[in-house]
Design an enzyme around this catalytic site. Structure first.
Site, mmCIF file in Angstrom:
data_model
loop_
_atom_site.group_PDB
_atom_site.id
_atom_site.type_symbol
_atom_site.label_atom_id
_atom_site.label_comp_id
_atom_site.label_asym_id
_atom_site.label_seq_id
_atom_site.Cartn_x
_atom_site.Cartn_y
_atom_site.Cartn_z
ATOM 1 N N LYS A 20 0.926 -0.848 -0.180
ATOM 2 C CA LYS A 20 -0.162 0.311 -0.096
ATOM 3 C C LYS A 20 0.573 1.330 0.217
ATOM 4 C CE LYS A 20 -3.446 2.452 0.544
ATOM 5 N NZ LYS A 20 -3.455 4.255 1.453
ATOM 6 N N GLU A 75 1.488 6.848 -6.823
ATOM 7 C CA GLU A 75 0.118 7.623 -6.843
ATOM 8 C C GLU A 75 0.286 9.580 -6.226
ATOM 9 O OE1 GLU A 75 -3.293 6.690 -3.359
ATOM 10 O OE2 GLU A 75 -3.462 9.249 -2.793
#
Lengths: 339, 339, 339, 339
Positions: D188, D195
C-alpha cells in the site's frame, strides 16, 4: 466523406480501417506497396504515388499525413505543390507544434488549409477509437467533423463526468478543437509528457517492490547492500503481477497504463525480453522545453525524461567524472574493468 | 596531550601523523600490525591490542576511534568495558548520528564521555588540516581542545570572512562544537550531502560540454541523435581540461572540488580509468532521509544520490518496465540482445 | 591596446577600470551620462554616442559590448553599420550562443569580426580578475590577447594544478579560446548551469541544518510536523554561520561560493533581508535545454533551475490541482483562505 | 461472518456499510457516539467502549482497526490486553509497515493474530469496493477470506487481463495476500508513492497547458516573462476541462485519477477553491525512504513528494539563501517586502 491517407504504417492503417468501417471512403498512399496492399482487403483503396492520391480525391480534398515525424515536412511540402486552394492537409503525426505554425503559414499563402491533429490510442485505437487533439481554423475543423467523429471513441467509451449532464460536448466524444495552428500538437505534446511521468511513477514503484527482498536475496551482496540494521525490513518476495492485478480494481492508481503493464508482467515478471534501454521521442523533450520556457517547475515530467537518457548510458561520462572526483579527494578507486 | 588512536588506515594514520608533528603524543592500535608499523617512523607508538592501548594511556584517557563505520559499534562497546569513569571516546568515523546518541547514552551509564567528530579533508588532510565538526558535552570538548586545534587547518588556511574582524572564533580555526551528542555527525552528514550535490553539478556540466559535439560526432548516429534542425548548434569539440582550468581562476564556480577535478581531467580527459559505477555512503542517504523527515524539498541533494544508484544499474528493472509499457501500448520493441 | 566599451554598468565599469589599471586605453559609451562620468576619475574617457565611440578608436577598432542581454542585438546591429572591415566586436554579455552564431555570420558579411566572451567574476572581478571564455576565429582572439590577459586573473590567482609543470598555458592565466562562434557563451552557459546546481546544493543543506530543531521548535506544530517517533532526533539548534565558517577550511565543500555565503549568513543567519523569490537568467534555462538536446541526464542542474521557478510561486496551479485531486478521491480539504 | 470495527470515520463507516450490505454482521465502536449512531440506520450495531466491542463478538474474534495512524498503536495495545488466544486484529489504516512487524510480534506472544491490510478506494470504496493489500499468516488470511471478498470490488470491476483466462485468482477479485507481517502496508505504501507520482505528472502537465498563454497574458509581465523571441509560441488559451475530458476516452493517460480531475476542473478551471498547500502522509515519505534503503533511483516518486514540501513554503529558507548568494557575488537584490 472521402479522405486521402499518406502512410500505411501501424497508425495510418488503423485510422484508415476505422474510417472505412464507419462508412467513409479512404484512399491510401505509402511508398511501401505491400503496406498499401494489406489494406485492400479492408476496403481501403490504394495508389502508387502522391500525385495519384491527389488525383483520386474529389475537391475540396482532404489529405491526412501519418508518416514518421522526420518525413512529415517533405510530404507537406509536396502536398503544398499538388493541392489546390480550399484543400486541407491534416498532419496526424507527432510533429513539433512550432513546425505546424510554420507549415500552416506556408500553405495559407496558397489558400490551402492545415490542421494539426495529435493522435493518441496506440495499437488499440482501431478498436477503442483514437483520442484526437486538433489545432487550426474553426471552420476547417468543422468541415472535417465527420472524420474526427468517426475516428474518436465516442461518448460511450467512458461514463460522463459528474456535472456534465446537458448536451454532449465535442470533448466528450473523444476529440477536441484545442485552438489555432499548433494547438493540437501542443496538447498532444503535453499529453505525452504526462504519459512519461505516469509510466515512470509506475515503473519506479515496481522496482521498489522488486527490491523489497534485498535483505535476503543474492542481490544484497556486494555494492548493492542494504544496511545490516535494516535488512530484516526487506525480506518480501512480492508477486508483482498479482499486485498490479489487485490495483486494477478499486485502487486510486487504476489506469489504462496499469492494465497493460499488468498483462505484460503476468507474461513475465522478470521482463527478460526487454533491454531497458528506453527511447524517447520529441514530445517528451518538447514538453520539458515548454515547461522551461513558461517557467513551470515540472520536476516529475523532467525526471521521467532524464531517466530515459540515463537508461541508454548517456550519463556515463558524468558518472566517470564522479568516480574521478572520489578518487582525487578520497582515494576511492572505482576502476573500469580492463577489457 | 596524549591520545590513543584505534585504526591506522588512511584517515587514522593521517590524524596520528598530524598530531605528532604538532607535538602531541599518539599511541595507535590496528588489527593490521603492518599498518601500525608504518607509523613508527613518524614517531607514532604502536600496540597490539585494545587493552594494551588503554593500558598505555594516562588517565583520564582519550581514545579516538577511526575505523570503518560498520566496525565502530563493536570497538566503542569494547572500549566501554575497558575504560574508566572520566575517560573519553571520540568517534571520528562516518557514523549515523542516531547511533551516536545511543552510544553516548550507553557510555554515560558508566561515566565515560563520548564525542562524535565528523572529519573532512580526505587524503589531503595531513597537510591542509582536517575540518572537524564536533558533538557532545561542552566541557569534554573543551578538555580535548588542544587535539582539535592541532588537527584543524587553523585560521590562516583561508582569509577571514568580511565582518569577522574581532577575536578569532573556534570555527575560524577549522573546528566547531556543533551541539550535543550526534551534532557533529549530523553536520558532517549534511556536509557530505552538499558534497554529493556539488560533485553532481560539476559532473553534469562536464557531460554537457563533452556532448556539445553531437552534431558532428559518431555518437550522433543511432539512438543518440540530436534533431537534424539543431545539429549545427552542437559542433563544438571542447577541451574540458582547459575549461576546468580557466574556471579555477576568477569564476563563481571555483572550489577545491574543481581544483581536484581539473587535475584529474588534465591527466585523461576521457576518464577511461574510471568505471562510472559510483558508490554512495551512509551520509548521502541519511541526508536525504533527514530532508524527508524535516520536510525540506531537497531536490538537488536527492537527485545527486539517486544518480549514483542509477550508475550502478539499479534502475534497470524500472527501465525494463518502461520498455514493456512502450511495447504494450505502442508496439515499440526495445528487446534485450540475446546472450 | 585601445578598446571601446559599450556599457558602463557594474560589469562594463569593472572591465574598463581593470584595463586602464593595466595600462590599456579605454573609451566608454553608455546612454546614461552619469555612468560614463563616474569612470573619468579612473582615467576612462567617455563619449556621448556610439558613432563618437567608433570615431574615437584607431583602426582596426575593437569594441566590447557589455549591455543587458536584451539590448545586445541592437547594439551589435548598430556597430555592424558603423564599423569597417577588419574591426572587431566583442560581446561580453550573457547572450545565447545561438545568437552569437547568427551575429558572427551577419558581421562577417561585411568583413567585421565577432568574438563572444563569457565573463564571470561578478562584483569582485575588478580586483580578482575576470574569468573569460572566448569563442570566435583564432587569429582575432590572438589579436585581442593583451586585453584578455589584462582582464583575466593571471596564473598566480590559484596554485598550478598537479601535472601542469611545463609552460603556463592560456587557460591557466584565466582566459581560454574555447572554439568557434558561440563557443565562449556555450561554455559560460554551462558554467552558470553548474553555478545554479552548486548554489542549490549548499542552500538545501543549509535548510536541512536549520530545520534540525523541528523536534523542539514552534515550527514543529501544525502541518510541518515530524513523526513523534523521530522528534527526539531533531533537537539541534545549529549556528549555521559558524558551520559555514568551519567548512571554509579543510573541508571538501570549500569554495568561493561558500566563502560569500558564510559572510552573508554571518551578517544575519535568518536572512530576513531576502525574499526568497529567486530570479533565473537565460543561462540556467539554456543549459537545461542543451542537456535535453544532447540527451544528458542532468537531474541536478535541472532541479536547481526548477526550484527557482517554484520560489516565485509558478508551481501554484499544479499544487492547486493536487489539492483538487486529493479532495476528489479522498475528501481531503485544502481550501484557500478566503481573502 | 461477524466483524468488530474500531473507528467509524469516513473509511471505517464505508467498510462497515459495505460488509452489512453483503450480508455480514458488523459491530462498531468509535469514541464519538454520533459517528456510531449514524451507522445504525444501515444495520451496523454500535457499542460504547472497546471492552463492549470485544464482549459482543463470538470467538474466535476478528477486530478491524480503522483509526488515524497516530492512534493505531494504542488501540492495538488495548486489544492485545482484551482479546484471547486465536483472535485476530486487522489493521486497515495507513500504518508504517515496520510497526506492523513489531505489533505482529507483540500480539503473537499471546497467541493473537495480526493482519495488516492496506486499503485503497477513498470515498468511492463503498460503491466500487476497496482494493485490499494484505500481510500476515496465510491461514489467518484464509480464515478472513469472506470479509475480504465482500469488501473488494470483485473480478467484474475490470475486464480480465489478456493471458488470464483460467480460474479467477484472488488478485483479480481485488484483494491479495502479499506476504508476511507488514507486506500489506508495504504494498500500500508503494501504491501511494505511485499515486503521488501520477498526481504530480498530471498536475504539472495541466500547469504547462495553463501557462501556454504566457506570450499574450498579463502573467507574462514582470518576472514571469518568456523570452521575446519565443512569445509568439505561447499564445494558446486552452480549455483545460475540455482537454482532460478528451483524454478520458482513448488516450494513453486515461485513468481514474484523470476522471476525477476532469470533474473537478469542469467545476472550476481556476481551482480557486484550493489553496495549493498540499499535505503529505506517511506513505509518500516511507516510499522514498524505502527507495533509498534498497537503492532504487526513484527520481519521479521523490520529486513528487518534495513538490508537496515546497507547496507549503518549506523551501523558503533555501531560497532565501539563494537570494543571499546572488546578492553576494552579483549584487542582485531580491529583497523581502517590508511588512
Amino acid at each position: 466523406m472521402e479522405l486521402g491517407m499518406v502512410g500505411a504504417g501501424r497508425m495510418g492503417a488503423g485510422l484508415a480501417r476505422r474510417l472505412v468501417r464507419a462508412g467513409h471512403t479512404c484512399v491510401v498512399y505509402d511508398p511501401d506497396p505491400d503496406a498499401v496492399g494489406r489494406l485492400s482487403a479492408d476496403g481501403v483503396a490504394g495508389v502508387g504515388s502522391l500525385p495519384e492520391l491527389v488525383a483520386a480525391l474529389p475537391k475540396p480534398r482532404a489529405v491526412w499525413v501519418m508518416v514518421p515525424a522526420v518525413a512529415t515536412g517533405a510530404v507537406v511540402d509536396d502536398l503544398g505543390r499538388l493541392l489546390d486552394r480550399g484543400d486541407v492537409v491534416i498532419d496526424g503525426g507527432n510533429s513539433f507544434y512550432r513546425d505546424d505554425i510554420a507549415r500552416a503559414d506556408a500553405l495559407a499563402a496558397n489558400g490551402i488549409h492545415y490542421l494539426d491533429v495529435g493522435t493518441s490510442g496506440g495499437v488499440y485505437g482501431i478498436e477503442r477509437g483514437f483520442s484526437l487533439m486538433i489545432g487550426g481554423d474553426a471552420e476547417v475543423v468543422e468541415r472535417m467533423d465527420p472524420i474526427f467523429r468517426a475516428l474518436a471513441p465516442g461518448v460511450a467509451a467512458a461514463p460522463r463526468s459528474p456535472g456534465r449532464s446537458s448536451a454532449v460536448e465535442q470533448a466528450e466524444r473523444g476529440y477536441l478543437h484545442c485552438g489555432g495552428a499548433g494547438a493540437g500538437h501542443f496538447v498532444k505534446m503535453v499529453h505525452n509528457g504526462i504519459e512519461y511521468g505516469q509510466m515512470a511513477a509506475l515503473a519506479e514503484g515496481m522496482a521498489i517492490l522488486r527490491n523489497a527482498d534485498i535483505g535476503i536475496s543474492a542481490r544484497a551482496r556486494g555494492e548493492r547492500s542494504v544496511p545490516i540494521a535494516d535488512a530484516r525490513f526487506y525480506t518480501y518476495d512480492f508477486d508483482i503481477a498479482a499486485i498490479l492485478e489487485v490495483w486494477r480494481r478499486g485502487s486510486v492508481v487504476s489506469s489504462w497504463l496499469l492494465d497493460m503493464t499488468a498483462a505484460a508482467v503476468h507474461a513475465d515478471a522478470d521482463l527478460r525480453e526487454f533491454s531497458g534501454r528506453v527511447a524517447d521521442s520529441g514530445e517528451g523533450r518538447w514538453t520539458v522545453q515548454a515547461a522551461v520556457d513558461v517557467g513551470v517547475p515540472a520536476h516529475v515530467l523532467t525526471a521521467a525524461l532524464l531517466e530515459r537518457f540515463a537508461s541508454r548510458g548517456q550519463g556515463d561520462y558524468a558518472c566517470q567524472a564522479l568516480s574521478a572526483m572520489r578518487h582525487a579527494f578520497g582515494g576511492h578507486l572505482e576502476l573500469a574493468v580492463p577489457a
